[in-house]
Design a protein around this motif. Structure first.
Motif, PDB file in Angstrom:
ATOM      1  N   VAL A  92      -4.742   9.719   0.779  1.00  0.00           N
ATOM      2  CA  VAL A  92      -4.731   9.001   2.049  1.00  0.00           C
ATOM      3  C   VAL A  92      -3.801   7.801   1.865  1.00  0.00           C
ATOM      4  N   TYR A  93      -2.848   7.674   2.754  1.00  0.00           N
ATOM      5  CA  TYR A  93      -1.866   6.601   2.674  1.00  0.00           C
ATOM      6  C   TYR A  93      -2.232   5.512   3.675  1.00  0.00           C
ATOM      7  N   TYR A  94      -2.303   4.282   3.174  1.00  0.00           N
ATOM      8  CA  TYR A  94      -2.695   3.129   3.983  1.00  0.00           C
ATOM      9  C   TYR A  94      -1.529   2.158   4.113  1.00  0.00           C
ATOM     10  N   CYS A  95      -1.316   1.696   5.316  1.00  0.00           N
ATOM     11  CA  CYS A  95      -0.330   0.655   5.583  1.00  0.00           C
ATOM     12  C   CYS A  95      -1.016  -0.706   5.520  1.00  0.00           C
ATOM     13  N   VAL A  96      -0.320  -1.696   4.998  1.00  0.00           N
ATOM     14  CA  VAL A  96      -0.845  -3.056   4.962  1.00  0.00           C
ATOM     15  C   VAL A  96       0.264  -4.012   5.381  1.00  0.00           C
ATOM     16  N   ALA A  97      -0.110  -5.006   6.159  1.00  0.00           N
ATOM     17  CA  ALA A  97       0.847  -6.009   6.616  1.00  0.00           C
ATOM     18  C   ALA A  97       0.252  -7.394   6.393  1.00  0.00           C
ATOM     19  N   ASN A  98       1.027  -8.277   5.786  1.00  0.00           N
ATOM     20  CA  ASN A  98       0.598  -9.666   5.586  1.00  0.00           C
ATOM     21  C   ASN A  98       1.084 -10.466   6.792  1.00  0.00           C
ATOM     22  N   ILE A  99       0.135 -10.818   7.669  1.00  0.00           N
ATOM     23  CA  ILE A  99       0.467 -11.312   9.005  1.00  0.00           C
ATOM     24  C   ILE A  99       0.039 -12.750   9.197  1.00  0.00           C
ATOM     25  N   VAL A 100       0.928 -13.529   9.815  1.00  0.00           N
ATOM     26  CA  VAL A 100       0.606 -14.865  10.282  1.00  0.00           C
ATOM     27  C   VAL A 100       0.244 -14.725  11.759  1.00  0.00           C
ATOM     28  N   THR A 101      -1.001 -15.039  12.097  1.00  0.00           N
ATOM     29  CA  THR A 101      -1.435 -14.826  13.470  1.00  0.00           C
ATOM     30  C   THR A 101      -0.957 -15.951  14.369  1.00  0.00           C
ATOM     31  N   ALA A 102      -0.736 -15.605  15.623  1.00  0.00           N
ATOM     32  CA  ALA A 102      -0.340 -16.600  16.611  1.00  0.00           C
ATOM     33  C   ALA A 102      -1.502 -17.541  16.892  1.00  0.00           C
ATOM     34  N   GLY A 103      -1.178 -18.770  17.272  1.00  0.00           N
ATOM     35  CA  GLY A 103      -2.239 -19.726  17.593  1.00  0.00           C
ATOM     36  C   GLY A 103      -2.715 -20.466  16.358  1.00  0.00           C
ATOM     37  N   TRP A 104      -3.693 -19.896  15.648  1.00  0.00           N
ATOM     38  CA  TRP A 104      -4.272 -20.570  14.481  1.00  0.00           C
ATOM     39  C   TRP A 104      -3.360 -20.538  13.262  1.00  0.00           C
ATOM     40  N   GLY A 105      -2.426 -19.615  13.221  1.00  0.00           N
ATOM     41  CA  GLY A 105      -1.551 -19.525  12.065  1.00  0.00           C
ATOM     42  C   GLY A 105      -2.246 -19.015  10.815  1.00  0.00           C
ATOM     43  N   LYS A 106      -3.301 -18.267  10.985  1.00  0.00           N
ATOM     44  CA  LYS A 106      -4.023 -17.704   9.843  1.00  0.00           C
ATOM     45  C   LYS A 106      -3.166 -16.628   9.183  1.00  0.00           C
ATOM     46  N   ILE A 107      -3.206 -16.610   7.838  1.00  0.00           N
ATOM     47  CA  ILE A 107      -2.442 -15.616   7.084  1.00  0.00           C
ATOM     48  C   ILE A 107      -3.409 -14.694   6.360  1.00  0.00           C
ATOM     49  N   GLN A 108      -3.317 -13.396   6.616  1.00  0.00           N
ATOM     50  CA  GLN A 108      -4.148 -12.455   5.877  1.00  0.00           C
ATOM     51  C   GLN A 108      -3.562 -11.064   5.949  1.00  0.00           C
ATOM     52  N   ASP A 109      -4.049 -10.198   5.048  1.00  0.00           N
ATOM     53  CA  ASP A 109      -3.640  -8.803   5.047  1.00  0.00           C
ATOM     54  C   ASP A 109      -4.442  -8.020   6.076  1.00  0.00           C
ATOM     55  N   TYR A 110      -3.732  -7.220   6.834  1.00  0.00           N
ATOM     56  CA  TYR A 110      -4.364  -6.308   7.785  1.00  0.00           C
ATOM     57  C   TYR A 110      -4.035  -4.880   7.361  1.00  0.00           C
ATOM     58  N   TRP A 111      -5.066  -4.043   7.326  1.00  0.00           N
ATOM     59  CA  TRP A 111      -4.918  -2.665   6.859  1.00  0.00           C
ATOM     60  C   TRP A 111      -5.065  -1.690   8.028  1.00  0.00           C
ATOM     61  N   GLY A 112      -4.325  -0.595   7.932  1.00  0.00           N
ATOM     62  CA  GLY A 112      -4.509   0.490   8.875  1.00  0.00           C
ATOM     63  C   GLY A 112      -5.674   1.377   8.457  1.00  0.00           C
ATOM     64  N   GLN A 113      -5.938   2.394   9.269  1.00  0.00           N
ATOM     65  CA  GLN A 113      -7.075   3.268   9.028  1.00  0.00           C
ATOM     66  C   GLN A 113      -6.756   4.381   8.031  1.00  0.00           C
ATOM     67  N   GLY A 114      -5.499   4.567   7.711  1.00  0.00           N
ATOM     68  CA  GLY A 114      -5.086   5.579   6.744  1.00  0.00           C
ATOM     69  C   GLY A 114      -4.627   6.863   7.410  1.00  0.00           C
ATOM     70  N   THR A 115      -3.708   7.539   6.741  1.00  0.00           N
ATOM     71  CA  THR A 115      -3.230   8.837   7.212  1.00  0.00           C
ATOM     72  C   THR A 115      -3.161   9.788   6.014  1.00  0.00           C
ATOM     73  N   GLN A 116      -3.672  11.000   6.209  1.00  0.00           N
ATOM     74  CA  GLN A 116      -3.759  11.949   5.110  1.00  0.00           C
ATOM     75  C   GLN A 116      -2.417  12.626   4.868  1.00  0.00           C
ATOM     76  N   VAL A 117      -2.024  12.676   3.607  1.00  0.00           N
ATOM     77  CA  VAL A 117      -0.846  13.439   3.178  1.00  0.00           C
ATOM     78  C   VAL A 117      -1.312  14.469   2.159  1.00  0.00           C
ATOM     79  N   THR A 118      -1.037  15.727   2.435  1.00  0.00           N
ATOM     80  CA  THR A 118      -1.441  16.822   1.548  1.00  0.00           C
ATOM     81  C   THR A 118      -0.210  17.623   1.148  1.00  0.00           C
ATOM     82  N   VAL A 119      -0.030  17.775  -0.155  1.00  0.00           N
ATOM     83  CA  VAL A 119       1.097  18.547  -0.684  1.00  0.00           C
ATOM     84  C   VAL A 119       0.528  19.734  -1.448  1.00  0.00           C
ATOM     85  N   SER A 120       0.743  20.913  -0.915  1.00  0.00           N
ATOM     86  CA  SER A 120       0.132  22.102  -1.507  1.00  0.00           C
ATOM     87  C   SER A 120       0.936  23.332  -1.126  1.00  0.00           C
ATOM     88  N   SER A 121       0.970  24.289  -2.052  1.00  0.00           N
ATOM     89  CA  SER A 121       1.621  25.563  -1.761  1.00  0.00           C
ATOM     90  C   SER A 121       0.609  26.577  -1.241  1.00  0.00           C
TER      91      SER A 121
END
Length: 121
Positions: A92-121
């Motif tokens: 499962v491949y997850y995306c992560v972004a280190n984001i500065v939020t508007a307004g408060w200027g909070k900095i944190q990592d936000y993760w996606g829900q994941g996407t499955q990658v399957t490699v098989s013959s």
């Protein structure tokens, strides 16, 4: 409210290619690094590739020369071009972004829900 959403996983035969994408949206002031991690059942989540806002990329040794990460700062998106896929890339491949939020200027990592990658013959 910030959302990170992946798309573009799937199933492919060994030697094939996939190009998952990820988009961040919501109350975003700016995004620092963006990246991809992957995880298989019972194992820790491992870094695959990261890219800074300036375009500097780093890769895990296992994917170097096969994967390429890119981003569009104007669209808040990051892509992972995966070539010559191997069965051991299955995860499962997850995306992560280190984001500065508007307004408060909070900095944190936000993760996606994941996407499955399957490699098989």
């Amino acid at each position: 409210q910030v959302l990170v959403v992946e798309a573009g996983g799937g199933s492919v035969q060994p030697g094939g290619s996939l190009r998952p994408s990820c988009a961040a949206s919501g109350s975003i002031y700016s995004i620092n690094a963006m990246g991809w991690h992957r995880q298989t059942p019972g194992k820790q989540r491992d870094l695959v590739a990261t890219i800074t806002s300036g375009g500097s990329a780093k890769y895990a040794d296992s994917v170097k020369d096969r994967f390429s990460i890119s981003r569009d700062n104007a669209k808040n998106t990051v892509n992972l071009q995966m070539n010559d896929l191997k069965p051991e890339d299955t995860a499962v491949y997850y995306c992560v972004a280190n984001i500065v939020t508007a307004g408060w200027g909070k900095i944190q990592d936000y993760w996606g829900q994941g996407t499955q990658v399957t490699v098989s013959s």
